[in-house]
Design a protein around this motif. Structure first.
Motif, PDB file in Angstrom:
ATOM      1  N   ALA A  22      34.648  37.026  39.350  1.00  0.00           N
ATOM      2  CA  ALA A  22      35.358  35.753  39.329  1.00  0.00           C
ATOM      3  C   ALA A  22      36.819  36.031  39.639  1.00  0.00           C
ATOM      4  CB  ALA A  22      35.208  35.105  37.965  1.00  0.00           C
ATOM      5  N   GLY A  23      37.385  35.249  40.506  1.00  0.00           N
ATOM      6  CA  GLY A  23      38.763  35.459  40.916  1.00  0.00           C
ATOM      7  C   GLY A  23      38.882  36.473  42.034  1.00  0.00           C
ATOM      8  N   GLY A  27      33.632  38.158  49.604  1.00  0.00           N
ATOM      9  CA  GLY A  27      33.816  38.812  50.900  1.00  0.00           C
ATOM     10  C   GLY A  27      32.523  38.872  51.671  1.00  0.00           C
ATOM     11  N   GLY A  28      32.227  40.018  52.269  1.00  0.00           N
ATOM     12  CA  GLY A  28      31.041  40.184  53.095  1.00  0.00           C
ATOM     13  C   GLY A  28      29.734  40.086  52.340  1.00  0.00           C
ATOM     14  N   ALA A  56      30.738  32.277  47.373  1.00  0.00           N
ATOM     15  CA  ALA A  56      32.072  32.824  47.655  1.00  0.00           C
ATOM     16  C   ALA A  56      32.792  33.272  46.387  1.00  0.00           C
ATOM     17  CB  ALA A  56      32.902  31.799  48.421  1.00  0.00           C
ATOM     18  N   ASP A  57      32.517  32.603  45.233  1.00  0.00           N
ATOM     19  CA  ASP A  57      33.185  32.980  43.985  1.00  0.00           C
ATOM     20  C   ASP A  57      32.521  34.179  43.305  1.00  0.00           C
ATOM     21  OD1 ASP A  57      30.835  31.954  42.883  1.00  0.00           O
ATOM     22  OD2 ASP A  57      31.856  30.579  41.502  1.00  0.00           O
ATOM     23  N   GLY A  58      31.444  34.723  43.921  1.00  0.00           N
ATOM     24  CA  GLY A  58      30.765  35.882  43.365  1.00  0.00           C
ATOM     25  C   GLY A  58      29.526  35.549  42.558  1.00  0.00           C
ATOM     26  N   THR A  59      29.255  34.246  42.314  1.00  0.00           N
ATOM     27  CA  THR A  59      28.056  33.875  41.563  1.00  0.00           C
ATOM     28  C   THR A  59      26.810  34.369  42.288  1.00  0.00           C
ATOM     29  OG1 THR A  59      29.103  31.939  40.572  1.00  0.00           O
ATOM     30  CG2 THR A  59      26.692  31.948  40.634  1.00  0.00           C
ATOM     31  N   VAL A  79      32.520  38.705  35.979  1.00  0.00           N
ATOM     32  CA  VAL A  79      33.952  38.792  35.685  1.00  0.00           C
ATOM     33  C   VAL A  79      34.265  40.280  35.731  1.00  0.00           C
ATOM     34  CG1 VAL A  79      35.769  38.362  34.002  1.00  0.00           C
ATOM     35  CG2 VAL A  79      33.869  36.732  34.238  1.00  0.00           C
ATOM     36  N   ASP A  80      35.122  40.693  36.640  1.00  0.00           N
ATOM     37  CA  ASP A  80      35.372  42.108  36.903  1.00  0.00           C
ATOM     38  C   ASP A  80      35.608  42.893  35.615  1.00  0.00           C
ATOM     39  OD1 ASP A  80      35.578  44.292  38.602  1.00  0.00           O
ATOM     40  OD2 ASP A  80      37.717  44.044  38.917  1.00  0.00           O
ATOM     41  N   GLY A  81      34.723  43.856  35.368  1.00  0.00           N
ATOM     42  CA  GLY A  81      34.873  44.759  34.235  1.00  0.00           C
ATOM     43  C   GLY A  81      34.466  44.202  32.888  1.00  0.00           C
ATOM     44  N   GLN A  82      33.923  42.968  32.827  1.00  0.00           N
ATOM     45  CA  GLN A  82      33.543  42.377  31.552  1.00  0.00           C
ATOM     46  C   GLN A  82      32.053  42.032  31.555  1.00  0.00           C
ATOM     47  OE1 GLN A  82      36.020  39.092  30.405  1.00  0.00           O
ATOM     48  NE2 GLN A  82      37.872  40.064  31.152  1.00  0.00           N
TER      49      GLN A  82
END
Length: 151
Positions: A22-23, A27-28, A56-59, A79-82
């Motif tokens: 998230a955030g 990307g590709g 696009a948001d990573g979901t 959520v990066d790292g969580q």
């Protein structure tokens, strides 16, 4: 089959393909991905369908039809790292770490058992390879490698 259902959240699937956090833009990795069963190696019977959609948001949303024909869908927004819970998979969490634009690492907690996986996006952005190693409900180690083609 029980092993396959256990691995479901990881098939790149997983793929599992768990993507940017998230955030952090996907990307590709963003898009719809279908498992290429000829190039993949499953520890048990492969599913009939293994599709991963990454927004696009990573979901990450995984839609699968098991080898027995049962339809299963689950999703999460990393959520990066969580650690985050997997909606549609009981007692399963994943922690996602974006290594770079072509590599994502995942640490899974599946009903108290740990597993590690990685998604690697090809340079041309048309293929993702998801690998996972962990321990199944039976206590035995497993290895899975799923190749996904972008649709």
């Amino acid at each position: 089959m029980k092993t396959r259902l256990l691995l479901l959240p990881f098939s790149l699937l997983a793929v599992s393909l768990a993507v940017g956090a998230a955030g952090i833009p996907a990307g590709g990795f963003a898009g719809t991905w279908m498992a290429n069963f000829q190039k993949s190696k499953f520890p048990g019977p492969p599913p009939k369908v293994d599709m991963c959609i990454i927004d696009a948001d990573g979901t990450v949303t995984v839609k699968e039809t098991t080898s027995e024909g049962k339809e299963v869908t689950w999703h999460y927004t990393p959520v990066d790292g969580q650690p985050v819970s997997i909606v549609g998979r009981e007692n399963t969490m994943v922690t996602v770490k974006k290594v770079n634009d072509h590599t994502i690492e995942h640490t899974w907690n599946i009903e108290g058992r740990a597993a590690k996986s990685k998604s690697v996006l090809s340079k041309d952005g048309k293929t993702t390879v998801f690998t996972m190693d962990g321990t199944g409900k039976d206590g035995k180690p497993f290895h899975e490698m799923v190749v996904y083609d972008k649709q």
